[in-house]
Design an enzyme around this catalytic site. Structure first.
Site, mmCIF file in Angstrom:
data_model
loop_
_atom_site.group_PDB
_atom_site.id
_atom_site.type_symbol
_atom_site.label_atom_id
_atom_site.label_comp_id
_atom_site.label_asym_id
_atom_site.label_seq_id
_atom_site.Cartn_x
_atom_site.Cartn_y
_atom_site.Cartn_z
ATOM 1 N N HIS A 121 0.776 -1.283 0.010
ATOM 2 C CA HIS A 121 -0.597 0.508 -0.078
ATOM 3 C C HIS A 121 1.195 1.725 0.357
ATOM 4 O O HIS A 121 0.651 2.396 -1.197
ATOM 5 C CB HIS A 121 -1.148 0.237 1.512
ATOM 6 C CG HIS A 121 -1.742 -1.176 1.327
ATOM 7 N ND1 HIS A 121 -1.998 -2.016 2.505
ATOM 8 C CD2 HIS A 121 -3.052 -0.984 0.695
ATOM 9 C CE1 HIS A 121 -2.804 -3.004 2.612
ATOM 10 N NE2 HIS A 121 -3.402 -2.402 0.984
ATOM 11 N N GLN A 139 -0.645 -4.275 -8.875
ATOM 12 C CA GLN A 139 -0.492 -5.736 -9.824
ATOM 13 C C GLN A 139 -0.801 -7.187 -9.149
ATOM 14 O O GLN A 139 -1.068 -8.325 -9.865
ATOM 15 C CB GLN A 139 0.393 -5.569 -10.341
ATOM 16 C CG GLN A 139 0.589 -6.693 -11.358
ATOM 17 C CD GLN A 139 -0.005 -6.599 -12.780
ATOM 18 O OE1 GLN A 139 -0.538 -5.929 -12.561
ATOM 19 N NE2 GLN A 139 0.075 -8.507 -12.916
ATOM 20 N N VAL A 146 4.927 -5.373 -4.870
ATOM 21 C CA VAL A 146 6.155 -5.945 -3.372
ATOM 22 C C VAL A 146 6.249 -6.702 -2.362
ATOM 23 O O VAL A 146 4.682 -7.958 -2.546
ATOM 24 C CB VAL A 146 5.583 -4.687 -2.206
ATOM 25 C CG1 VAL A 146 7.018 -4.632 -1.418
ATOM 26 C CG2 VAL A 146 6.048 -3.424 -2.948
ATOM 27 N N ARG A 160 -3.252 -10.532 4.357
ATOM 28 C CA ARG A 160 -4.154 -11.682 4.779
ATOM 29 C C ARG A 160 -2.945 -12.643 5.818
ATOM 30 O O ARG A 160 -2.487 -13.519 6.363
ATOM 31 C CB ARG A 160 -4.672 -12.360 3.531
ATOM 32 C CG ARG A 160 -6.198 -12.314 4.158
ATOM 33 C CD ARG A 160 -7.240 -13.030 2.595
ATOM 34 N NE ARG A 160 -8.485 -12.112 2.621
ATOM 35 C CZ ARG A 160 -8.642 -11.698 1.927
ATOM 36 N NH1 ARG A 160 -8.422 -10.874 0.168
ATOM 37 N NH2 ARG A 160 -9.526 -11.582 1.227
#
Ligand code: PAF
Length: 282
Positions: free
Chosen positions: A37, A148, A176, A187
Site C-alpha cells: 500500500h 498488480q 511488492v 492476509r
C-alpha cells in the site's frame, strides 16, 4: 493529514483542492496497510498534488463464509502509517455511509469476472466494482492507484472505468515482495511461522512456470509445472494455477504476453500471486 468519515466531508475537502487547481491521486484500500500500500501512496505522492487514501473493508466483495469478520482492522496504526507516507486526506466511511439501507444499485461485471478469482469467489468482482465505482465518483480523482498483485481486479477495474466513462486514470503499480519472494498481503497476518514458510511456494511456483514459458514451453506446460509444485505439498491447498492472457484472462495467443496466476489456501489464509511475462517485441 485530514480525516473524514462522510462523503459530504470528503467532497467539501476536495472542492477546496480542486478549485486551487491541484491534481488528486487516490489510493483505495481495505486498511491493514503494508509496504505494498505504501508503494501505491508513494506513486500517488510523486504524480499528484493531493493524495487521498480510503480505508473501507467492503462487505460486498466478501462471500458467505469468507473472512469479512476476521479481516485485520487497526485504524490507529493505519492512520500513523498514512501520515508518515504523506497522505493528505484519509476517507474512513462506515458501511452505512457507503451503503444506506435503501441502496438499490450494484455494478454487475461479466466476462473476465467469471474465471479464476471470479469462479472461486462468486460475486466478488461485482462487490469490487460497486465500491470502486462509488469511491471514484466520490473522489473524482485524476489518478487512482492499484497493485498488480490483484491482477484480475486491475483488469476488471480498468474495463469498468472504460465502460462507465469514468474519467480517472487507473495506474497499476508493481507487486511488492518479501526478500524470500512472498507477495505482501494483509492476509499474510493470518499465517503462523510454518504457514508463512509454506506460503513462499506460491511465488516459487510462478518462477517454475516462468521458466517453462521462457524455455519455449506452452501455457499448459507452465500450468502443470506450477500445479505440480503447489499440489505436492500437504500444507498448501491449491485452488488454481493458470497461464492466461493478461487482458482477457483466456488462453494466451502464440507469442503474446502471459500472466501466470496462482491461488491457494495456506492454513487460514487464501493467498493469490501472479507473474507477468511480457511478449518479446520484435
Ligand atoms: O484491493 C483492495 O484492497 C480492494 O479490493 C479495494 C480495491 C480497496 C476495493 O475494496
Amino acid at each position: 493529514m485530514k480525516t473524514c468519515r462522510t462523503e459530504h466531508e470528503l467532497r467539501t475537502l476536495l472542492r477546496v483542492e480542486r478549485s486551487a487547481g491541484r491534481s488528486i491521486g487516490f489510493v483505495p484500500t481495505m486498511g491493514a496497510l503494508h509496504d505494498g500500500h505504501l508503494s501505491l501512496i508513494g506513486a500517488a505522492r510523486q504524480d499528484c498534488d493531493v493524495v487521498v487514501l480510503s480505508i473501507f473493508v467492503n462487505p460486498l466483495q466478501f462471500g458467505p463464509g469468507e473472512d469479512f469478520g476476521a479481516y485485520p482492522r487497526d485504524e490507529e496504526r493505519d492512520l500513523r502509517l498514512a501520515d508518515q507516507a504523506g497522505v493528505d486526506i484519509v476517507f474512513l466511511p462506515s458501511v452505512e455511509e457507503m451503503y444506506p439501507s435503501d441502496r438499490a444499485t450494484t455494478v454487475s461485471f461479466s466476462g473476465i469476472s467469471e474465471v479464476l478469482e471470479g469462479a472461486s469467489r462468486p460475486g466478488h468482482f461485482d462487490g469490487v466494482c460497486t465500491v470502486v465505482a462509488k469511491l471514484l465518483n466520490q473522489t473524482s480523482a485524476d489518478y487512482a492507484y492499484f497493485g498488480q498483485k490483484d491482477a484480475q481486479q486491475v483488469a476488471v477495474v480498468k474495463r469498468m472505468a472504460q465502460d462507465l466513462s469514468i474519467q480517472t486514470d487507473i495506474v497499476v503499480c508493481p507487486i511488492v515482495r518479501e526478500p524470500d519472494g512472498l507477495a505482501l498481503s494483509s492476509r499474510n497476518a493470518y499465517l503462523d511461522a510454518g504457514q508463512r514458510k509454506a506460503a513462499t511456494s506460491l511465488s516459487r511456483s510462478l518462477q517454475a512456470g516462468a521458466e517453462v514459458i521462457r524455455n519455449g514451453g506452452s501455457p499448459e506446460d507452465a500450468e502443470a509445472a506450477m500445479a505440480l509444485l503447489l499440489g505436492d505439498r500437504a500444507d498448501v491447498e491449491l485452488d488454481y494455477a493458470a497461464a492466461v492472457d493478461p487482458s482477457t484472462f483466456s488462453k494466451p495467443g502464440p507469442g503474446g504476453s502471459v500472466l501466470l496466476a496462482v491461488a491457494a489456501r495456506v492454513g487460514p489464509a487464501r493467498l493469490i500471486d501472479n507473474l507477468l511475462i511480457e511478449a518479446k517485441r520484435t
